[in-house]
Write a protein that holds these residues in place. Structure first.
Motif, PDB file in Angstrom:
ATOM      1  N   ILE A 120       0.855  -1.187   0.000  1.00 16.86           N
ATOM      2  CA  ILE A 120       0.000   0.000   0.000  1.00 16.86           C
ATOM      3  C   ILE A 120       0.889   1.234   0.000  1.00 16.86           C
ATOM      4  O   ILE A 120       1.862   1.305   0.746  1.00 16.86           O
ATOM      5  N   ASN A 121       0.577   2.192  -0.852  1.00 19.53           N
ATOM      6  CA  ASN A 121       1.344   3.435  -0.894  1.00 19.53           C
ATOM      7  C   ASN A 121       1.453   4.014   0.514  1.00 19.53           C
ATOM      8  O   ASN A 121       0.466   4.064   1.255  1.00 19.53           O
TER       9      ASN A 121
ATOM     10  N   ALA B 170      -1.418   4.317   3.375  1.00 24.83           N
ATOM     11  CA  ALA B 170      -1.344   3.428   4.541  1.00 24.83           C
ATOM     12  C   ALA B 170      -1.242   4.212   5.842  1.00 24.83           C
ATOM     13  O   ALA B 170      -1.982   3.955   6.800  1.00 24.83           O
TER      14      ALA B 170
END
Length: 322
Positions: A122-123, A127
């Motif tokens: 997740i970026n 996140a």
């Protein structure tokens, strides 16, 4: 000879521009408000304001070095300082044990951020914004939207108010944490791996560097630093408030990013971060003493962040061209 002087001047400006700007601001505000700015009271006020920001900016700096970001720091320090007060005044837990619990929670939150970023891909913006928002929600739930306060032990309040070797102990915290971060980054294999991973993750992995260990370890260590800052903040404020944490988000980003333009231009570094935060503190204090309105502080932070990103990008690009 002339070329040597010009080259030396460029090097000095490149490495110490922010420090020179800070000194220039001190001189300027001392002239404009001579009765209040060049005083011990103002110096203490600036130090008081920059302690927590500096520690949090060091945590953010470590994450930025590996090419990631942490938007949860402001919310998490808010939650943890609330828990620190609450565990003592609501749950009646001895303050040393409460400190251990808060440090453990901060470390776990850092680990969760690392897992979301590394394993779930997740970026880091998304996140950590998610975990930060959860922390903010938990803060509201725990306090029911109210301030937490009560009788706190002298030993706990001394964490912030005590003096060590004649210095405010809060300043000692900043010096110790910054020095440790500087030593690790400049003189250890781990520090070199952090910078290598941030510069080019794929190339770093091909040389045998474990991105899993570095990413998870950096987020965990960042969470620990945030927890330390939260404990100091709780000792300083002696109350827990939901609105406290989020206010730190922009200044810590400004400090971490702007700090990469000085001392070691082109990459984030601890002492550059300290100077950047000091510049912010001087600027904001001076503007307030000149009678600036309350909205000037976020405007100043926002403009400084934009300038910092621009200067950091330029410094990085210039460093890559050499």
């Amino acid at each position: 000879m002339q070329e040597f002087i010009v080259s030396t001047a460029r090097t000095v400006l490149s490495k110490y521009l922010l420090l020179l700007l800070a000194l220039l601001l001190v001189v300027t505000f001392s002239v404009l408000v001579p009765d209040t700015f060049p005083t011990v009271t103002t110096a203490r006020s600036i130090l008081d304001a920059m302690v927590i920001v500096t520690i949090l900016a060091i945590a953010e700096m470590l994450i930025i070095i590996i090419g990631e970001y942490d938007l949860s720091i402001g919310f998490v320090v808010g939650l943890l300082h609330i828990l620190m007060i609450g565990l003592i005044v609501k749950q009646n837990i001895p303050w040393p044990l409460a400190i251990v619990l808060v440090l453990s929670i901060g470390t776990v939150i850092g680990l969760v951020n690392g897992i979301l970023v590394y394993y779930f891909r997740i970026n880091s913006f998304i996140a950590t914004l998610g975990t930060g928002t959860i922390a903010y929600g938990l803060s509201n739930w725990y306090t029911n939207g109210q301030q937490l306060f009560g009788s706190l032990p002298k030993g706990f309040t001394n964490i912030y108010s005590a003096k060590l070797f004649g210095l405010p102990v809060a300043a000692v915290y900043v010096i110790v944490i910054t020095s440790l971060a500087w030593f690790v980054l400049e003189y250890t294999k781990t520090g070199r791996q952090l910078y290598a991973l941030g510069a080019n993750r794929r190339a770093a992995e091909l040389t045998g560097i474990s991105s899993r260990k570095i990413v998870l370890g950096t987020y965990v260590f960042g969470g620990l630093i945030v927890a330390i800052a939260a404990i100091i903040l709780a000792s300083r404020l002696r109350t827990g408030s939901v609105s406290t944490g989020p206010d730190y988000l922009l200044p810590i980003f400004v400090g971490a990013i702007l700090g990469s333009t000085t001392i070691n231009p082109g990459r984030p570094n601890p002492w550059g971060t300290v100077i950047a935060v000091m510049l912010l503190g001087i600027g904001i204090s001076g503007l307030q003493q000149l009678g600036a309105q309350f909205f000037v502080v976020p405007l100043f932070n926002g403009v400084t962040l934009i300038l910092g990103v621009g200067l950091a990008t330029y410094s990085s690009g210039r460093g890559g061209n050499r």
